[in-house]
Every structure is written in structure tokens, then in C-alpha cells.
Design a protein around this motif. Sequence first.
Motif, PDB file in Angstrom:
ATOM      1  N   THR A 234      17.319  13.470  36.332  1.00  0.00           N
ATOM      2  CA  THR A 234      18.017  12.482  35.505  1.00  0.00           C
ATOM      3  C   THR A 234      19.211  11.900  36.250  1.00  0.00           C
ATOM      4  OG1 THR A 234      17.389  13.727  33.536  1.00  0.00           O
ATOM      5  CG2 THR A 234      19.155  12.101  33.300  1.00  0.00           C
ATOM      6  N   PRO A 235      19.320  10.579  36.323  1.00  0.00           N
ATOM      7  CA  PRO A 235      20.460   9.977  37.017  1.00  0.00           C
ATOM      8  C   PRO A 235      21.756  10.176  36.235  1.00  0.00           C
ATOM      9  CG  PRO A 235      18.625   8.418  36.802  1.00  0.00           C
ATOM     10  CD  PRO A 235      18.333   9.562  35.901  1.00  0.00           C
ATOM     11  N   LEU A 236      22.863  10.273  36.946  1.00  0.00           N
ATOM     12  CA  LEU A 236      24.170  10.312  36.313  1.00  0.00           C
ATOM     13  C   LEU A 236      24.424   8.985  35.605  1.00  0.00           C
ATOM     14  CD1 LEU A 236      26.386  11.969  39.088  1.00  0.00           C
ATOM     15  CD2 LEU A 236      25.244  13.078  37.158  1.00  0.00           C
ATOM     16  N   ALA A 237      25.079   9.090  34.434  1.00  0.00           N
ATOM     17  CA  ALA A 237      25.322   7.894  33.631  1.00  0.00           C
ATOM     18  C   ALA A 237      26.768   7.860  33.169  1.00  0.00           C
ATOM     19  CB  ALA A 237      24.380   7.870  32.421  1.00  0.00           C
ATOM     20  N   GLU A 238      27.231   6.678  32.831  1.00  0.00           N
ATOM     21  CA  GLU A 238      28.571   6.503  32.277  1.00  0.00           C
ATOM     22  C   GLU A 238      28.736   7.407  31.059  1.00  0.00           C
ATOM     23  OE1 GLU A 238      32.354   4.460  32.020  1.00  0.00           O
ATOM     24  OE2 GLU A 238      30.749   3.972  33.439  1.00  0.00           O
ATOM     25  N   GLY A 239      29.835   8.145  31.029  1.00  0.00           N
ATOM     26  CA  GLY A 239      30.096   9.045  29.903  1.00  0.00           C
ATOM     27  C   GLY A 239      29.647  10.473  30.133  1.00  0.00           C
ATOM     28  N   ASP A 240      28.929  10.715  31.221  1.00  0.00           N
ATOM     29  CA  ASP A 240      28.506  12.083  31.524  1.00  0.00           C
ATOM     30  C   ASP A 240      29.683  12.939  31.986  1.00  0.00           C
ATOM     31  OD1 ASP A 240      25.874  11.660  30.932  1.00  0.00           O
ATOM     32  OD2 ASP A 240      25.160  11.625  33.007  1.00  0.00           O
ATOM     33  N   VAL A 241      29.567  14.228  31.737  1.00  0.00           N
ATOM     34  CA  VAL A 241      30.410  15.221  32.391  1.00  0.00           C
ATOM     35  C   VAL A 241      29.535  15.965  33.385  1.00  0.00           C
ATOM     36  CG1 VAL A 241      31.822  17.289  32.138  1.00  0.00           C
ATOM     37  CG2 VAL A 241      31.938  15.486  30.415  1.00  0.00           C
ATOM     38  N   LEU A 242      29.939  15.950  34.633  1.00  0.00           N
ATOM     39  CA  LEU A 242      29.217  16.658  35.697  1.00  0.00           C
ATOM     40  C   LEU A 242      29.943  17.958  36.003  1.00  0.00           C
ATOM     41  CD1 LEU A 242      27.284  16.908  38.201  1.00  0.00           C
ATOM     42  CD2 LEU A 242      28.985  15.567  39.465  1.00  0.00           C
ATOM     43  N   MET A 243      29.202  19.048  36.024  1.00  0.00           N
ATOM     44  CA  MET A 243      29.764  20.347  36.400  1.00  0.00           C
ATOM     45  C   MET A 243      28.946  20.927  37.541  1.00  0.00           C
ATOM     46  SD  MET A 243      29.487  23.862  36.374  1.00  0.00           S
ATOM     47  CE  MET A 243      28.281  24.298  35.132  1.00  0.00           C
ATOM     48  N   ARG A 259      33.771  23.195  39.092  1.00  0.00           N
ATOM     49  CA  ARG A 259      34.622  22.046  38.830  1.00  0.00           C
ATOM     50  C   ARG A 259      33.856  21.076  37.921  1.00  0.00           C
ATOM     51  NH1 ARG A 259      37.921  25.016  40.004  1.00  0.00           N
ATOM     52  NH2 ARG A 259      39.455  24.943  41.700  1.00  0.00           N
ATOM     53  N   ASN A 260      34.618  20.423  37.031  1.00  0.00           N
ATOM     54  CA  ASN A 260      34.086  19.429  36.120  1.00  0.00           C
ATOM     55  C   ASN A 260      34.590  18.048  36.513  1.00  0.00           C
ATOM     56  OD1 ASN A 260      32.742  20.889  33.579  1.00  0.00           O
ATOM     57  ND2 ASN A 260      34.523  22.109  34.193  1.00  0.00           N
ATOM     58  N   PHE A 261      33.729  17.049  36.341  1.00  0.00           N
ATOM     59  CA  PHE A 261      34.076  15.673  36.679  1.00  0.00           C
ATOM     60  C   PHE A 261      33.524  14.745  35.602  1.00  0.00           C
ATOM     61  CE2 PHE A 261      33.172  18.173  40.484  1.00  0.00           C
ATOM     62  CZ  PHE A 261      34.334  18.018  41.235  1.00  0.00           C
ATOM     63  N   ALA A 262      34.338  13.777  35.213  1.00  0.00           N
ATOM     64  CA  ALA A 262      33.864  12.752  34.281  1.00  0.00           C
ATOM     65  C   ALA A 262      33.275  11.591  35.077  1.00  0.00           C
ATOM     66  CB  ALA A 262      35.009  12.267  33.405  1.00  0.00           C
ATOM     67  N   PRO A 377      41.245  27.183  45.180  1.00  0.00           N
ATOM     68  CA  PRO A 377      42.263  26.139  45.049  1.00  0.00           C
ATOM     69  C   PRO A 377      42.388  25.724  43.585  1.00  0.00           C
ATOM     70  CG  PRO A 377      40.712  25.633  46.815  1.00  0.00           C
ATOM     71  CD  PRO A 377      40.141  26.783  46.058  1.00  0.00           C
ATOM     72  N   ARG A 378      43.586  25.530  43.119  1.00  0.00           N
ATOM     73  CA  ARG A 378      43.831  25.245  41.713  1.00  0.00           C
ATOM     74  C   ARG A 378      43.183  23.922  41.299  1.00  0.00           C
ATOM     75  NH1 ARG A 378      49.681  27.153  40.109  1.00  0.00           N
ATOM     76  NH2 ARG A 378      49.420  27.547  37.870  1.00  0.00           N
ATOM     77  N   ALA A 379      42.491  23.934  40.180  1.00  0.00           N
ATOM     78  CA  ALA A 379      41.859  22.714  39.681  1.00  0.00           C
ATOM     79  C   ALA A 379      42.918  21.750  39.153  1.00  0.00           C
ATOM     80  CB  ALA A 379      40.877  23.050  38.570  1.00  0.00           C
ATOM     81  N   PRO A 380      42.622  20.452  39.119  1.00  0.00           N
ATOM     82  CA  PRO A 380      43.555  19.494  38.526  1.00  0.00           C
ATOM     83  C   PRO A 380      43.839  19.834  37.067  1.00  0.00           C
ATOM     84  CG  PRO A 380      41.811  18.356  39.726  1.00  0.00           C
ATOM     85  CD  PRO A 380      41.409  19.798  39.651  1.00  0.00           C
ATOM     86  N   ALA A 381      45.025  19.533  36.621  1.00  0.00           N
ATOM     87  CA  ALA A 381      45.401  19.814  35.234  1.00  0.00           C
ATOM     88  C   ALA A 381      44.635  18.928  34.258  1.00  0.00           C
ATOM     89  CB  ALA A 381      46.901  19.627  35.045  1.00  0.00           C
ATOM     90  N   ASP A 382      44.238  17.745  34.696  1.00  0.00           N
ATOM     91  CA  ASP A 382      43.486  16.821  33.864  1.00  0.00           C
ATOM     92  C   ASP A 382      42.101  16.573  34.455  1.00  0.00           C
ATOM     93  OD1 ASP A 382      45.566  16.258  31.909  1.00  0.00           O
ATOM     94  OD2 ASP A 382      46.580  15.168  33.526  1.00  0.00           O
ATOM     95  N   MET A 383      41.174  16.282  33.599  1.00  0.00           N
ATOM     96  CA  MET A 383      39.793  16.063  34.038  1.00  0.00           C
ATOM     97  C   MET A 383      39.709  14.947  35.077  1.00  0.00           C
ATOM     98  SD  MET A 383      36.379  16.532  33.604  1.00  0.00           S
ATOM     99  CE  MET A 383      35.903  17.082  31.984  1.00  0.00           C
ATOM    100  N   PRO A 384      39.168  15.223  36.260  1.00  0.00           N
ATOM    101  CA  PRO A 384      38.973  14.153  37.242  1.00  0.00           C
ATOM    102  C   PRO A 384      37.969  13.132  36.721  1.00  0.00           C
ATOM    103  CG  PRO A 384      38.797  16.314  38.253  1.00  0.00           C
ATOM    104  CD  PRO A 384      38.786  16.544  36.782  1.00  0.00           C
TER     105      PRO A 384
END
Length: 388
Positions: A234-243, A259-262, A377-384
Motif C-alpha cells: 500500500t502506498p503512503l498517503a496524506e494523513g498516514d502515520v508511518l512507524m 520512530r513515528n512520522f506524519a 537518540p532522543r525523539a523529537p518532542a512533537d510528531m515529525p
Amino acid sequence: MSLPDRGFPAAEFKTRLTRAQEEMGRVGLDAILLTTEPEIRYFSGFLTRFWESPTRPWYMILPAEGAPVAVIPSIGAHLMGQSWIEDLRTWNSPDYEDDGISLLAEALRETVPDGGVIGLAHGRESYVRIPLADLARLKADIGQRRITGEAGILRALRLVKSEAELSKIRRACGIAGAAFDRVSEIAQIGVPLSEVFRRFQALCLDEGADWVGYLAGAAGPGGYGDVISPASETPLAEGDVLMLDTGVVWDGYYCDFDRNFAIGAASDSVKNAYRRLVEAVEAGIATARPGVTVADLFHAMARVTGTGEGASSAGRSGHGLGMQLTEWPSLIPADRTELRPGMVLTLEPSVDVGPGRILVHEENIMITEKGAAWLSPRAPADMPEFLS
């Protein structure tokens, strides 16, 4: 920054053996029989991916006094011969009639007195890597010697890492962290999740991993359903959360964090859930110090995530880490293992973000005399966010 040394000096293995023998004397064991990769590597340094093959059995004897005895297939003689182990006995394996059992029985008869007790790993998260029929034959061939459990000696020894071990885990964490910093290079709208997986492993290798021992992850709108599935097309789409959750290996030691990424702008609910996870990890780290229990860490994080005791569908909120991707203990309410300096743990809280959707955040820490220290390494405080 200079790299840690590969391998260990012989003194490190001798110290491990001495500690094992002290415990064997305390509980009345005359030897411990090792049959699995981490056990044998812990006492010998025998590092090879040849264990992926189930064809050949491998054995090592730790006597209550004296040096270890390795009883291994001849194909491993050259590599084991480069270790500190001097008593090395081999046979041509596979042998369908006698795959090393008579050789192993002979070595046990030499090192263990008649009527003596031989320990095998028997607790949780352990197993015996020997065919059942061969185990029965071994018991019949060692006279009055008795095989029993090893009283948790192996687990207790591996629970606390030396500084040399910690340096290898720290290096693995640094490699994965550098790869995570480059995820924006490979994760864009329209790229299949399977392609992201392949490219991320390439990033890890490019940053210095010996191999990627583990990679899991997920992607979905506003969250994901689980954290163990193989990658889909499945392709990544707008609005997905990638982990992405990885365990890269450096010189035989793992990291294990995610790590999580929007993909595009994250929703307020996703942003809030992510911040709660980061705060939960911070609460766990603030709690972690010698003398508290892993259950205390579970509760500290659960008070932030709001999951409550027993509510996490993952079953635990972290675990031990080292030569294996997951080691003892488990961060659950029932585990009263006390933290000690040198222990390495993952902190892995999760939250629900909607029907069938979760977010999971994982970090790696070590316990010091004063408290906890970061390894990952410490993750960003806010979702990337990967904005197009």
C-alpha cells in the motif's frame, strides 16, 4: 567519535565464567550445559550468523571448576579456534547416527563427577536447542549424572551488562538514530510501505549496521492497527502515520526503538497522542533508578498514557535488550525485578487513537548508579511531519 572495539578481551569472558562458577557452587551445580547461540556466545565470543541453519547442534560445557569445553561441528572449528576457548572437540555434522551426542556425553563424564548435577537453561525466555531424541540419549549416556535446571544463573548474569557491552548497544542505537534522521529521503506520498522498509534497511547498513536483525512497522490514516505485520504494498498517503521499529546489530548487540512520522500534516488527535507517549517515556525515565522495579516503570508510564493496568493490548510496555532483540525482564505489573546499574531496557508505551488504531513509541535506556541514561537518540518532542 571513535568506534568501540569489536569483540572482547579474554579477561571479560573469564570474569563471566568466574561469576557463573561462583553461582554454580552456591546452588550445587557441577556444570552448566549451553545449547543456544546467545549462551555460547556470551561465554566464548563465538559470533556467526550460521546459527540461522537448524541443521547442526552446538554445545558448550561450563564446569564448576576449570575451563569451558566446546563440543561443536567441525565447520565451526576455525572460528571457535580464534576465541579464548582452548578445549575444543569436534565432529563432522550432520551425522544421522550420532550428531555429537557420544562426544558430548564423554566430555560431561570427564568434567562432572558420577552423581553430579548438570544445569540446563529452563526459565522463561529460554529454550534447549537439542533434538528430543538426542537429549534422551544424552541422559542415558552420562551414567548417574542428573540434568536439571540451572537456577536462573544465565539470565541473571546477562541481565547486567559490562561497559564494553554497553558501548556496543550504544553504537547500534547511534546507527539506527542516524538512519531515522534520513527517513524523509525515502518516505513520500505514493511510495509503497514495502519499498520504505527496503530503503530503510539500506540506510541502516549505510550508517554502519552489521545487519538489520529486525524491522517492523506500519502506516495508516491517523494511526495503525499493529506493530508486527510485514510491510504491505500500500502506498503512503496524506494523513498516514508511518512507524518504523528497528533492531540493528553492531558486533552482536542490538538496539530496539521506533520512530513515528506524519505523512503530511498530523491531526490534533495524533499530535496529542504522540506527545502523551513522549511524556510517558519521560515519566518512565524519571522513575528508573536502582532499587525500583520494572513494574514501577510500567505504572509510571501507564499513569500518563491512561491505559491502566492490564489494558495494553501489547501485553507489556518494554523489555530487556542486549545480545537479543528482546531479553528479560518484561515491563508488566507482575514483574518485580529490581533495577540494577548496567541493565538495559526498552520503554515502549502505546495509546489508542481511535477504533483499531494505535500509536507506539519506544526508546532504549540504561540504568546507572544515579538513575537512567539515554542510549537511543532522543525523539523529537512533537510528531515529525513530512510536508509535501
